[in-house]
Design a protein around this motif. Structure first.
Motif, PDB file in Angstrom:
ATOM      1  N   SER A  27      15.351  -2.760  -4.401  1.00  0.00           N
ATOM      2  CA  SER A  27      14.682  -3.844  -3.692  1.00  0.00           C
ATOM      3  C   SER A  27      13.750  -3.305  -2.608  1.00  0.00           C
ATOM      4  CB  SER A  27      15.720  -4.775  -3.079  1.00  0.00           C
ATOM      5  OG  SER A  27      15.101  -5.793  -2.338  1.00  0.00           O
ATOM      6  N   ARG A  28      14.185  -2.261  -1.915  1.00  0.00           N
ATOM      7  CA  ARG A  28      13.346  -1.650  -0.882  1.00  0.00           C
ATOM      8  C   ARG A  28      12.108  -1.006  -1.513  1.00  0.00           C
ATOM      9  NH1 ARG A  28      16.138  -1.323   4.106  1.00  0.00           N
ATOM     10  NH2 ARG A  28      18.345  -1.769   3.878  1.00  0.00           N
ATOM     11  N   ILE A  29      12.273  -0.416  -2.683  1.00  0.00           N
ATOM     12  CA  ILE A  29      11.122   0.170  -3.375  1.00  0.00           C
ATOM     13  C   ILE A  29      10.156  -0.939  -3.811  1.00  0.00           C
ATOM     14  CG2 ILE A  29      10.416   1.412  -5.459  1.00  0.00           C
ATOM     15  CD1 ILE A  29      12.974   3.099  -5.110  1.00  0.00           C
ATOM     16  N   LYS A  30      10.693  -2.054  -4.266  1.00  0.00           N
ATOM     17  CA  LYS A  30       9.861  -3.206  -4.639  1.00  0.00           C
ATOM     18  C   LYS A  30       9.028  -3.676  -3.443  1.00  0.00           C
ATOM     19  CE  LYS A  30      10.155  -8.081  -5.676  1.00  0.00           C
ATOM     20  NZ  LYS A  30      10.224  -8.837  -4.456  1.00  0.00           N
ATOM     21  N   THR A  31       9.666  -3.770  -2.282  1.00  0.00           N
ATOM     22  CA  THR A  31       8.948  -4.190  -1.076  1.00  0.00           C
ATOM     23  C   THR A  31       7.850  -3.202  -0.732  1.00  0.00           C
ATOM     24  OG1 THR A  31      10.951  -5.266  -0.251  1.00  0.00           O
ATOM     25  CG2 THR A  31       9.231  -4.798   1.360  1.00  0.00           C
ATOM     26  N   MET A  32       8.131  -1.905  -0.881  1.00  0.00           N
ATOM     27  CA  MET A  32       7.122  -0.888  -0.603  1.00  0.00           C
ATOM     28  C   MET A  32       5.915  -1.048  -1.522  1.00  0.00           C
ATOM     29  SD  MET A  32       7.068   3.174  -1.253  1.00  0.00           S
ATOM     30  CE  MET A  32       6.883   2.767  -2.956  1.00  0.00           C
ATOM     31  N   PHE A  33       6.156  -1.275  -2.817  1.00  0.00           N
ATOM     32  CA  PHE A  33       5.046  -1.470  -3.753  1.00  0.00           C
ATOM     33  C   PHE A  33       4.254  -2.732  -3.424  1.00  0.00           C
ATOM     34  CE2 PHE A  33       7.284   1.433  -6.792  1.00  0.00           C
ATOM     35  CZ  PHE A  33       6.255   2.359  -6.878  1.00  0.00           C
ATOM     36  N   THR A  34       4.934  -3.769  -2.986  1.00  0.00           N
ATOM     37  CA  THR A  34       4.249  -5.001  -2.594  1.00  0.00           C
ATOM     38  C   THR A  34       3.324  -4.744  -1.405  1.00  0.00           C
ATOM     39  OG1 THR A  34       6.111  -6.320  -3.387  1.00  0.00           O
ATOM     40  CG2 THR A  34       4.582  -7.403  -1.876  1.00  0.00           C
ATOM     41  N   ILE A  35       3.820  -4.007  -0.412  1.00  0.00           N
ATOM     42  CA  ILE A  35       2.999  -3.679   0.760  1.00  0.00           C
ATOM     43  C   ILE A  35       1.777  -2.871   0.339  1.00  0.00           C
ATOM     44  CG2 ILE A  35       2.928  -2.387   2.932  1.00  0.00           C
ATOM     45  CD1 ILE A  35       5.967  -3.028   3.183  1.00  0.00           C
ATOM     46  N   ALA A  78      -0.730   0.621  12.521  1.00  0.00           N
ATOM     47  CA  ALA A  78       0.271   1.695  12.516  1.00  0.00           C
ATOM     48  C   ALA A  78       1.639   1.238  12.042  1.00  0.00           C
ATOM     49  CB  ALA A  78       0.389   2.300  13.911  1.00  0.00           C
ATOM     50  N   TRP A  79       1.966  -0.020  12.199  1.00  0.00           N
ATOM     51  CA  TRP A  79       3.283  -0.521  11.809  1.00  0.00           C
ATOM     52  C   TRP A  79       3.478  -0.473  10.298  1.00  0.00           C
ATOM     53  CZ3 TRP A  79       3.611  -4.977   8.851  1.00  0.00           C
ATOM     54  CH2 TRP A  79       2.433  -5.720   8.742  1.00  0.00           C
ATOM     55  N   LEU A  80       2.384  -0.533   9.517  1.00  0.00           N
ATOM     56  CA  LEU A  80       2.523  -0.525   8.052  1.00  0.00           C
ATOM     57  C   LEU A  80       3.085   0.790   7.523  1.00  0.00           C
ATOM     58  CD1 LEU A  80      -0.645  -2.556   7.075  1.00  0.00           C
ATOM     59  CD2 LEU A  80       1.727  -3.206   6.672  1.00  0.00           C
ATOM     60  N   PRO A  81       2.490   1.948   7.851  1.00  0.00           N
ATOM     61  CA  PRO A  81       3.089   3.191   7.347  1.00  0.00           C
ATOM     62  C   PRO A  81       4.481   3.450   7.923  1.00  0.00           C
ATOM     63  CG  PRO A  81       1.184   3.676   8.729  1.00  0.00           C
ATOM     64  CD  PRO A  81       1.221   2.194   8.527  1.00  0.00           C
ATOM     65  N   ILE A  82       4.730   2.995   9.143  1.00  0.00           N
ATOM     66  CA  ILE A  82       6.076   3.159   9.703  1.00  0.00           C
ATOM     67  C   ILE A  82       7.068   2.330   8.892  1.00  0.00           C
ATOM     68  CG2 ILE A  82       7.522   2.684  11.719  1.00  0.00           C
ATOM     69  CD1 ILE A  82       5.036   3.391  13.449  1.00  0.00           C
ATOM     70  N   TRP A  83       6.703   1.100   8.574  1.00  0.00           N
ATOM     71  CA  TRP A  83       7.562   0.224   7.767  1.00  0.00           C
ATOM     72  C   TRP A  83       7.814   0.846   6.397  1.00  0.00           C
ATOM     73  CZ3 TRP A  83       5.851  -5.312   5.888  1.00  0.00           C
ATOM     74  CH2 TRP A  83       6.945  -5.973   5.321  1.00  0.00           C
ATOM     75  N   ILE A  84       6.750   1.354   5.765  1.00  0.00           N
ATOM     76  CA  ILE A  84       6.889   1.982   4.449  1.00  0.00           C
ATOM     77  C   ILE A  84       7.813   3.201   4.537  1.00  0.00           C
ATOM     78  CG2 ILE A  84       5.607   3.335   2.726  1.00  0.00           C
ATOM     79  CD1 ILE A  84       3.288   1.285   3.172  1.00  0.00           C
ATOM     80  N   GLY A  85       7.665   3.990   5.589  1.00  0.00           N
ATOM     81  CA  GLY A  85       8.525   5.162   5.765  1.00  0.00           C
ATOM     82  C   GLY A  85       9.981   4.787   5.922  1.00  0.00           C
ATOM     83  N   VAL A  86      10.237   3.740   6.685  1.00  0.00           N
ATOM     84  CA  VAL A  86      11.614   3.281   6.859  1.00  0.00           C
ATOM     85  C   VAL A  86      12.176   2.782   5.530  1.00  0.00           C
ATOM     86  CG1 VAL A  86      13.046   1.521   7.980  1.00  0.00           C
ATOM     87  CG2 VAL A  86      11.367   2.799   9.323  1.00  0.00           C
ATOM     88  N   LEU A  87      11.367   2.028   4.774  1.00  0.00           N
ATOM     89  CA  LEU A  87      11.824   1.535   3.467  1.00  0.00           C
ATOM     90  C   LEU A  87      12.189   2.692   2.538  1.00  0.00           C
ATOM     91  CD1 LEU A  87       9.257  -1.347   2.832  1.00  0.00           C
ATOM     92  CD2 LEU A  87      11.724  -1.607   3.121  1.00  0.00           C
ATOM     93  N   LEU A  88      11.346   3.721   2.500  1.00  0.00           N
ATOM     94  CA  LEU A  88      11.606   4.860   1.613  1.00  0.00           C
ATOM     95  C   LEU A  88      12.863   5.626   2.014  1.00  0.00           C
ATOM     96  CD1 LEU A  88       8.046   6.314   0.941  1.00  0.00           C
ATOM     97  CD2 LEU A  88       9.667   5.446  -0.750  1.00  0.00           C
ATOM     98  N   THR A  89      13.021   5.890   3.298  1.00  0.00           N
ATOM     99  CA  THR A  89      14.196   6.659   3.715  1.00  0.00           C
ATOM    100  C   THR A  89      15.486   5.862   3.503  1.00  0.00           C
ATOM    101  OG1 THR A  89      13.809   5.995   6.017  1.00  0.00           O
ATOM    102  CG2 THR A  89      12.992   8.153   5.350  1.00  0.00           C
ATOM    103  N   ILE A 118       9.469  10.181   5.865  1.00  0.00           N
ATOM    104  CA  ILE A 118       9.298  10.807   7.177  1.00  0.00           C
ATOM    105  C   ILE A 118       7.817  11.068   7.448  1.00  0.00           C
ATOM    106  CG2 ILE A 118       9.761  12.927   8.500  1.00  0.00           C
ATOM    107  CD1 ILE A 118      12.557  12.901   7.084  1.00  0.00           C
ATOM    108  N   LEU A 119       7.095  11.547   6.446  1.00  0.00           N
ATOM    109  CA  LEU A 119       5.660  11.789   6.589  1.00  0.00           C
ATOM    110  C   LEU A 119       4.919  10.495   6.924  1.00  0.00           C
ATOM    111  CD1 LEU A 119       3.861  14.304   6.267  1.00  0.00           C
ATOM    112  CD2 LEU A 119       3.398  13.544   3.942  1.00  0.00           C
ATOM    113  N   SER A 120       5.300   9.408   6.293  1.00  0.00           N
ATOM    114  CA  SER A 120       4.675   8.115   6.548  1.00  0.00           C
ATOM    115  C   SER A 120       4.963   7.633   7.969  1.00  0.00           C
ATOM    116  CB  SER A 120       5.183   7.099   5.518  1.00  0.00           C
ATOM    117  OG  SER A 120       4.521   5.872   5.667  1.00  0.00           O
ATOM    118  N   ILE A 121       6.183   7.821   8.426  1.00  0.00           N
ATOM    119  CA  ILE A 121       6.533   7.441   9.800  1.00  0.00           C
ATOM    120  C   ILE A 121       5.714   8.265  10.801  1.00  0.00           C
ATOM    121  CG2 ILE A 121       8.367   7.473  11.535  1.00  0.00           C
ATOM    122  CD1 ILE A 121      10.317   6.778   9.186  1.00  0.00           C
ATOM    123  N   VAL A 122       5.618   9.566  10.570  1.00  0.00           N
ATOM    124  CA  VAL A 122       4.830  10.436  11.459  1.00  0.00           C
ATOM    125  C   VAL A 122       3.368   9.992  11.456  1.00  0.00           C
ATOM    126  CG1 VAL A 122       3.966  12.799  11.761  1.00  0.00           C
ATOM    127  CG2 VAL A 122       6.386  12.402  11.299  1.00  0.00           C
TER     128      VAL A 122
END
Length: 127
Positions: A83-91, A49-60, A30-34
């Motif tokens: 898999s979503r956590i893997k994508t977040m680490f890749t980003i 801005a789309w990167l932290p939003i994407w990361i926030g969505v992946l985490l939630t 949520i913090l990343s999306i904000v």
């Protein structure tokens, strides 16, 4: 599965550490999306801005799938969460490499300007 009960299925045991951190994952998501939404309010931030939003969505979403995997023992949910956590680490990894390259290029330019005497000329025009 009831809270505090020992996991019995393999998917539940595997997802247990992620399940235990689901609160932090949701908070950081949520913090990343904000942060992404606030960054989008600036011209430069709008580009990234789309990167932290994407990361926030992946985490939630990962936290939600971890809850489901832990509750139901569903292996597919556990795999999707991880898999979503893997994508977040890749980003984050790609962003870190780009940041390091940009920093090195910036330092090379600054050192080049100083070494060529261009800095003296620049400061002379200011004063």
């Amino acid at each position: 599965m009831l809270e505090g009960q020992v996991p019995t299925q393999p998917a539940q045991r595997i997802i247990q550490p992620i399940y235990e951190s689901k609160g932090w994952m949701k908070f950081l998501g949520i913090l990343s999306i904000v942060y992404g939404v606030l960054a989008a309010l600036t011209i430069v931030g709008l580009v990234f801005a789309w990167l932290p939003i994407w990361i926030g969505v992946l985490l939630t979403k990962s936290a939600k799938k971890a809850e489901e995997a832990h509750r139901d023992g569903n292996e597919a949910d556990a795999v999707e969460s991880l898999s979503r956590i893997k994508t977040m680490f890749t980003i984050y990894g790609v962003m870190s490499i780009i940041g390091l390259v940009m920093t090195v290029l910036y330092l090379v330019v600054i050192i080049g300007v100083i070494a060529s005497g261009g800095f003296e000329e620049f400061t002379r025009t200011l004063g």
